[in-house]
Design a protein around this motif. Structure first.
Motif, PDB file in Angstrom:
ATOM      1  N   TRP A  48      -0.742   7.184   6.144  1.00 49.91           N
ATOM      2  CA  TRP A  48      -1.226   6.227   5.144  1.00 49.91           C
ATOM      3  C   TRP A  48      -2.562   6.636   4.535  1.00 49.91           C
ATOM      4  O   TRP A  48      -2.976   6.055   3.524  1.00 49.91           O
ATOM      5  N   MET A  84      -1.691   7.614   1.086  1.00 46.65           N
ATOM      6  CA  MET A  84      -1.459   6.466   0.205  1.00 46.65           C
ATOM      7  C   MET A  84      -2.782   5.792  -0.156  1.00 46.65           C
ATOM      8  O   MET A  84      -2.979   5.343  -1.288  1.00 46.65           O
ATOM      9  N   ARG A 101       7.130  12.142  -0.501  1.00 41.95           N
ATOM     10  CA  ARG A 101       5.855  11.425  -0.434  1.00 41.95           C
ATOM     11  C   ARG A 101       5.123  11.474  -1.766  1.00 41.95           C
ATOM     12  O   ARG A 101       4.465  10.517  -2.167  1.00 41.95           O
ATOM     13  N   SER A 136      10.683   4.629  -1.209  1.00 41.38           N
ATOM     14  CA  SER A 136      10.208   4.379   0.167  1.00 41.38           C
ATOM     15  C   SER A 136       9.772   2.930   0.296  1.00 41.38           C
ATOM     16  O   SER A 136       8.682   2.557  -0.162  1.00 41.38           O
ATOM     17  N   ALA A 195      -3.789  -0.737   2.790  1.00 39.96           N
ATOM     18  CA  ALA A 195      -3.552   0.676   3.098  1.00 39.96           C
ATOM     19  C   ALA A 195      -4.530   1.182   4.149  1.00 39.96           C
ATOM     20  O   ALA A 195      -4.155   1.977   5.023  1.00 39.96           O
ATOM     21  N   SER A 219       8.969   1.605   3.041  1.00 36.17           N
ATOM     22  CA  SER A 219       7.929   1.555   4.072  1.00 36.17           C
ATOM     23  C   SER A 219       6.537   1.704   3.483  1.00 36.17           C
ATOM     24  O   SER A 219       5.550   1.284   4.105  1.00 36.17           O
ATOM     25  N   THR A 220       6.405   2.281   2.310  1.00 28.62           N
ATOM     26  CA  THR A 220       5.095   2.394   1.667  1.00 28.62           C
ATOM     27  C   THR A 220       4.885   1.341   0.585  1.00 28.62           C
ATOM     28  O   THR A 220       3.775   0.849   0.414  1.00 28.62           O
TER      29      THR A 220
END
Length: 824
Positions: free
Chosen positions: A462, A465, A191, A248, A452, A250-251
């Motif tokens: 999230w 993020m 992450r 990633s 986000a 997904s991010t």
């Protein structure tokens, strides 16, 4: 005058902000490193070093405790050590889950490479083996990443946006709690790399916009030098986006969507000032940004999967479709912005073709996802439901479930308050008196932040993020306020608001550092001590043969990590087969069905910890209820003849009262008498004398079995029933004279020796001990419980029947707790 002096002081003393941030973060992280070291040393059993082992310890065990039951951290450590031991840079298959088959994995190699790099430097400055250097590297890997992010962004902000923006950014680095908790020592996770990729996917774009305005911001003329600088920043942003897709998807995909939306808003803002629309990045800049990102993404895919795994259609990881979507989307974005800004009112055939290709490239990804029924970048895993991996953090399926469960907690306020800076940012964006460059920069920074924020309401992970994107918003917002308002009062008011929203995060950082410095252990940490001790005990018992365990998912990862074991079910989204196998075994309605499934999977041990009832959930998943399931029969001690209970005593640590672990070993089918005898002895060794007495009634069904009479004698000895013991011996001793004990298993013969020794039949006891030692070997030593080994060693010494093999004597001693060895 006072206000002017205050402003001048802030202008000159801005360097204090990075110093404050580094000091607070350093104090917090050092305190946490000390806490991890203390936790690792508490109750730690003796573990031999072995440089040939992938973990650096004999038997493939691990010693360092990772707080918080963080499965992602355990997984990264296991896989990094395994890749190092195999001499491979990439791992495409793992076998510690879904045993014995394992499964494919698409986790990015780049983070494992980072851990290996830090481990390599750790080994240079220490005498640790390769395996232990990886374990030590976890204490520094993520803090170093945070330092890299801190230095690069603060330095860039100071140069391009001014020292005030850099000071604000530095303070935010130390007080945005989800962000700081994503780089905590020992809690390693990719992450952190994803956050760096997110920040540097967006930040270079606003730096490029700043470059287009000229270094001083006084002119909007596109000098060739400024344009080249902007182009470099856009290339950096594209490369970061491509690397982020590697780490990633997904991010990064939602962030890229936010960038697209923000760019379109920036174009609309420029439409309101046609004379200054040249300050907005043209299609060439967006095209080079998207191409650099697409090429990087494609290169990452080749590096990750070449040559054997190219051509796969797993869209949860980096894939050429993402490179195509980014490259085509960027080309289309530049032309769409030009159209919105009215920079070009008439399109030629080239623009039409490029526009169609861009639309096709963007549609290819969702169409493929739908056709393959692959959720792709929308996939979630266990970490998506936690704000961070930090112990005690919030968890829930979404923001609403968190609110329902915890209410308006202090942690919620600490995390949510910084989002208030989005309000003045939006205000300046819509304010026409704000300089166009600042409005465009705010639009590009706010686009990803808005996306986000929406995802943070859906997945709690999230929020981390979002904090990374708030860093970019704060830099642009600080500069925009300075450029928009001539009054210093407005800037000081903004600083006051900033202190208000960031202060709770700073207070929590101080509180976390204070708590980490304390020596007390939380309940989850106590459970981790138990898991490590249990894993080490099982690893010693099974030796090189290894074990395949059926246990709740959280404990599966813990036992695989600490003991080098293999399991079935975990919460890893890639391990659906292993989870399904565990469900089928737990929900089996007959012992025969369960045995067949267990044999297929090679399960050697079933473990039921009292603090984690998830085995019941396995049964509910498969059967809809616990009643009538295989797991329910084990809970009521209705054991089939192919299961043997293994005694295990929890570590003698305060706070574990009332907890227990039931371990069942899969063995060759036993006779009913042997099975009942071993269950009775198990209850004796666990101190459950009432349960042992109840089992004694079932032993009466085997009047001709020597083992059953031995077990009855052991129960009577434990309960102090002298009269019953004397009656039992009257039956047992003649059976020994007739040779009825010739086929007794080793553990039952040892129990007989103990009974004879304690009833003063020393000659008979000596003979039984001699027969035990004549048949014992390493495998049998490992199978005996600690209590049985202790009795064997005591009898061997007291009756003067030595071990014929000194190595076996040493091995038996190693398997005893330290205090028991001291008694001997």
């Amino acid at each position: 005058m006072l206000m002017s002096s205050t402003f001048r002081f802030f202008s000159r003393a801005w360097i204090l902000a990075p110093i404050f941030a580094c000091g607070l973060l350093g104090w917090s992280y050092v305190a946490w490193i000390k806490h991890v070291d203390y936790l690792t040393r508490v109750g730690s059993a003796e573990v031999k070093s072995d440089s040939a082992s992938p973990t650096g310890y004999a038997g493939g065990v691990r010693r360092m405790i990772i707080p918080g039951h963080n499965q992602e951290s355990l997984r990264w450590i296991i896989e990094t050590q395994e890749s190092l031991a195999r001499g491979k840079g990439r791992i495409r298959r793992i076998d510690y889950e879904n045993a014995p088959f394992g499964h494919e994995t698409n986790s990015p190699s780049v983070y494992r490479w980072w851990l290996r790099l830090v481990g390599w430097f750790t080994r240079i400055f220490s005498s640790l083996s390769f395996g232990r250097s990886i374990e030590a590297a976890t204490l520094f890997a993520d803090p170093i990443l945070y330092l890299i992010l801190f230095v690069s962004t603060v330095a860039s902000a100071a140069r391009c946006f001014g020292k005030q923006a850099a000071a604000v950014l530095a303070v935010a680095f130390a007080t945005l709690v989800p962000l700081t908790h994503s780089f905590v020592p020992a809690l390693v996770d990719s992450r952190g790399l994803a956050i760096i990729a997110i920040v540097w996917s967006v930040f270079p774009l606003v730096l490029g916009l700043r470059a287009l305005a000229g270094e001083t911001g006084a002119s909007l003329e596109k000098s060739s030098r400024c344009y080249r600088l902007a182009r470099r920043w856009f290339i950096v942003g594209g490369v970061a986006a491509g690397v982020g897709l590697w780490i990633s998807v997904s991010t990064l995909v939602p962030v890229l969507v936010g960038i697209f939306l923000g760019a379109l808003v920036a174009a609309w803002v420029a439409r309101q000032e046609p004379s200054k629309s040249h300050a907005i990045p043209d299609k060439a800049l967006w095209q080079i940004w998207s191409l650099s990102g697409g090429i990087t993404c494609l290169a990452a895919y080749i590096i990750e999967y070449y040559p054997a795994h190219l051509g796969g259609w797993q869209l949860r990881a980096v894939h050429p479709l993402y490179a195509i979507a980014l490259s085509g989307g960027g080309a289309g974005l530049g032309r769409a912005m030009a159209l919105i800004c009215r920079q070009k009112t008439k399109w030629d055939w080239t623009d039409v073709v490029i526009g169609l290709l861009a639309a096709a490239s963007l549609l290819a990804l969702p169409v493929t996802m739908r056709k393959l029924q692959d959720v792709g970048f929308l996939a979630t895993d266990l970490s998506a439901f936690r704000v961070t991996n930090f112990p005690g953090g919030a968890s829930g399926t979404n923001l609403w479930s968190w609110l329902v469960h915890d209410g308006l907690s202090s942690l919620l306020w600490t995390i949510a308050l910084p989002t208030l800076v989005l309000l003045p940012a939006v205000g300046l964006l819509v304010r026409r008196s704000t300089p166009l460059t600042s409005r465009a920069s705010l639009a590009i920074a706010l686009g990803p932040a808005a996306v986000a924020l929406g995802f943070a309401c859906w997945q709690l992970s999230w929020w981390t993020m979002l904090d990374g994107l708030l860093l970019v918003v704060l830099v642009v917002l600080t500069h925009a306020i300075r450029a928009t308002y001539a009054s210093r009062r407005s800037f000081i008011f903004f600083l006051g608001l900033l202190i208000l929203v960031l202060l709770p995060g700073g207070v929590r950082q101080v509180e976390n550092a204070r708590l980490a410095g304390q020596t007390g252990l939380t309940r989850p940490e106590l459970m981790e001590l138990v898991e490590r001790d249990l894993a080490h005990s099982l690893a010693r018992r099974v030796g090189k043969e290894g074990a395949v365990i059926l246990v709740p998912p959280d404990e599966t990862m813990a036992l695989c990590y600490y003991g080098g074991l293999r399991g079935l079910a975990t919460f890893n989204s890639e391990n659906k087969a292993g989870f399904g196998a565990a469900v089928r075994i737990a929900s089996a309605t007959t012992a025969e069905e369960a045995f067949e499934l267990i044999q297929q999977r090679g399960v050697t041990h079933i473990i039921m910890p009292s603090w984690d009832p998830y085995l019941d959930e396995y049964a509910r998943w498969g059967l809809g209820r616990v009643e009538g399931s295989f797991i329910e029969s084990l809970k009521h001690w209705n054991l089939p003849p192919w299961l043997r209970p293994v005694p295990y005593q929890l570590p003698a640590v305060s706070g574990l009262e009332g907890q227990s672990v039931a371990i069942f070993e899969v063995v060759d089918e036993q006779s009913a008498a042997t099975s009942a005898s071993r269950l009775a002895v198990y209850f004796i060794q666990m101190g459950q004398l009432d349960a042992a007495a109840s089992t004694a009634q079932s032993l009466r069904r085997f009047p001709a079995d020597v083992g059953a009479w031995v077990a009855r004698a052991e129960i009577e000895l434990a309960r102090g029933s002298d009269a019953d013991l004397a009656a039992t011996l009257k039956v047992l001793l003649p059976m020994l004279t007739s040779g009825a004990d010739r086929s007794l298993p080793l553990d039952r013969r040892l129990g007989l020796a103990v009974v004879l020794a304690r009833t003063q039949h020393k000659d008979l006891a000596r003979e039984q001990v001699r027969r035990c030692l004549s048949t014992i070997d390493e495998a049998k030593v490992r199978k005996l419980s600690s209590s049985a080994l202790y009795h064997l060693l005591v009898l061997s010494k007291g009756l003067e029947v030595p071990f014929s093999d000194a190595k076996l004597h040493t091995l038996a001693l190693e398997f005893l707790p330290a205090d028991w060895r001291t008694r001997l």
